[in-house]
Design a protein around this motif. Structure first.
Motif, PDB file in Angstrom:
ATOM      1  N   LEU A  33       0.743  -1.005  -0.151  1.00 24.15           N
ATOM      2  CA  LEU A  33       0.090   0.282  -0.181  1.00 24.15           C
ATOM      3  C   LEU A  33       0.925   1.133   0.066  1.00 24.15           C
ATOM      4  N   ALA A  34       1.914   1.153   0.624  1.00 16.36           N
ATOM      5  CA  ALA A  34       2.914   2.397   0.875  1.00 16.36           C
ATOM      6  C   ALA A  34       3.313   2.618  -0.714  1.00 16.36           C
ATOM      7  N   VAL A  35       3.691   1.655  -1.340  1.00 20.30           N
ATOM      8  CA  VAL A  35       4.384   1.739  -2.807  1.00 20.30           C
ATOM      9  C   VAL A  35       3.094   2.163  -3.702  1.00 20.30           C
ATOM     10  N   SER A  36       1.965   1.885  -3.487  1.00 18.21           N
ATOM     11  CA  SER A  36       0.635   2.460  -4.041  1.00 18.21           C
ATOM     12  C   SER A  36       0.692   3.829  -4.003  1.00 18.21           C
ATOM     13  N   THR A  37       0.612   4.413  -2.671  1.00 17.50           N
ATOM     14  CA  THR A  37       0.361   5.812  -2.256  1.00 17.50           C
ATOM     15  C   THR A  37       1.732   6.464  -2.601  1.00 17.50           C
ATOM     16  N   SER A  38       2.686   5.893  -2.907  1.00 20.64           N
ATOM     17  CA  SER A  38       3.878   6.860  -3.238  1.00 20.64           C
ATOM     18  C   SER A  38       3.814   7.404  -4.661  1.00 20.64           C
ATOM     19  N   THR A  39       2.895   6.880  -5.353  1.00 21.82           N
ATOM     20  CA  THR A  39       2.626   7.307  -6.876  1.00 21.82           C
ATOM     21  C   THR A  39       1.698   8.739  -6.946  1.00 21.82           C
ATOM     22  N   MET A  40       1.823   9.478  -6.074  1.00 24.83           N
ATOM     23  CA  MET A  40       0.975  10.734  -6.078  1.00 24.83           C
ATOM     24  C   MET A  40       1.508  11.685  -7.268  1.00 24.83           C
ATOM     25  N   VAL A  41       2.845  11.788  -7.603  1.00 25.66           N
ATOM     26  CA  VAL A  41       2.980  12.442  -8.831  1.00 25.66           C
ATOM     27  C   VAL A  41       2.472  11.995 -10.128  1.00 25.66           C
ATOM     28  N   ALA A  42       2.104  10.924 -10.165  1.00 25.84           N
ATOM     29  CA  ALA A  42       1.471  10.341 -11.245  1.00 25.84           C
ATOM     30  C   ALA A  42      -0.129  11.106 -11.367  1.00 25.84           C
ATOM     31  N   VAL A  43      -0.705  11.063  -9.994  1.00 27.43           N
ATOM     32  CA  VAL A  43      -2.033  11.540  -9.871  1.00 27.43           C
ATOM     33  C   VAL A  43      -1.881  13.020 -10.611  1.00 27.43           C
ATOM     34  N   THR A  44      -0.929  13.887 -10.250  1.00 18.52           N
ATOM     35  CA  THR A  44      -0.840  15.283 -10.471  1.00 18.52           C
ATOM     36  C   THR A  44      -0.466  15.404 -12.259  1.00 18.52           C
ATOM     37  N   LEU A  45       0.070  14.359 -12.648  1.00 17.55           N
ATOM     38  CA  LEU A  45       0.392  14.446 -13.962  1.00 17.55           C
ATOM     39  C   LEU A  45      -0.805  14.009 -14.831  1.00 17.55           C
ATOM     40  N   ALA A  46      -1.548  13.223 -14.469  1.00 21.08           N
ATOM     41  CA  ALA A  46      -2.759  12.767 -14.715  1.00 21.08           C
ATOM     42  C   ALA A  46      -3.640  13.880 -15.095  1.00 21.08           C
ATOM     43  N   LEU A  47      -3.889  14.549 -14.050  1.00 19.33           N
ATOM     44  CA  LEU A  47      -4.908  15.585 -14.010  1.00 19.33           C
ATOM     45  C   LEU A  47      -4.336  16.747 -14.838  1.00 19.33           C
TER      46      LEU A  47
END
Length: 234
Positions: A33-47
């Protein structure tokens, strides 16, 4: 007694949560789960991609984070009154569904060459809100469940391992997720799907009760009261 023998005795007498099979499984599951939540940069890029506006993407990202923070107290309350295992399972299934939808949406956007961007943008935002809400609900139950698997003297060792893992993922997570997004926009969210699935599968193999503690005549007891002599500041 030699220095080596003394060190061996000290290491054996030191409380170590990793001697517990259930905690080792739990640590592996929460690492996913920690690996999953470490992808927040991808969330910003997707937005940024779906809105075609850096300012709007930043605003939406902030709102999503705010929603996640708002539901954390709700998750904490639920973790004290219903089965934490059930709560985690349902929250992670919701996150899994949301991340799967994100993979499909970003793949569609890539293949369509930007056509249908408006409806995809709305769908992406909704999926991100669901994913963030699920994470906010699950977080308190994650902390409380860990305390059900170990004893108070083992908390410092467990917290040190948690902090080491968090520090490592903070350093590695952002560039790694950014690199994956540059290759394939849906790749970081595919990783999220795999991590969510890994957590759910590992959770099934943890047989020990995750709480909350139930005392006859008193009902369920808050995890804060499970160890009254320990300072719980996770």
């Amino acid at each position: 007694m030699s220095i080596a023998d003394e060190n061996h005795v000290d290491s054996e007498s030191q409380p170590n949560p990793f001697r517990r099979f259930a905690f080792r499984q739990w640590y592996a599951a929460t690492t996913l789960l920690a690996v999953s939540t470490s992808t927040m940069v991808a969330v910003t890029l997707a937005l940024v991609d779906v809105t075609a506006s850096v300012a709007l993407a930043g605003l939406i990202s902030g709102l999503i984070l705010g929603i996640e923070l708002l539901v954390v107290p709700i998750g904490g309350g639920l973790a004290d009154v219903i089965s934490r295992r059930t709560l985690l399972r349902r929250a992670l299934f919701a996150a899994l569904a949301a991340n799967t939808v994100l993979v499909a949406l970003l793949t569609t956007l890539t293949l369509a060459g930007g056509e249908g961007r408006a409806w995809i943008a709305w769908a992406v935002v909704v999926a991100l809100v669901v994913s963030a809400g699920a994470a906010g609900i699950a977080d308190p139950a994650l902390d409380a469940s860990a305390r059900s698997l170990i004893k108070p003297p083992e908390f410092p060792r467990a917290m040190s391992a948690e902090q080491a893992r968090s520090s490592t993922l903070q350093i590695v997570g952002s560039p790694a997720s950014g690199g994956l997004y540059a290759l394939i926009p849906s790749a970081p969210f595919m990783l999220r799907v795999l991590c969510d699935l890994g957590f759910l599968l590992t959770l099934r193999h943890i047989r020990q009760d995750l709480g909350p503690v139930t005392h006859e005549g008193l009902g369920r007891v808050s995890f804060i009261g499970e160890f009254p002599t320990a300072k719980l500041d996770w």
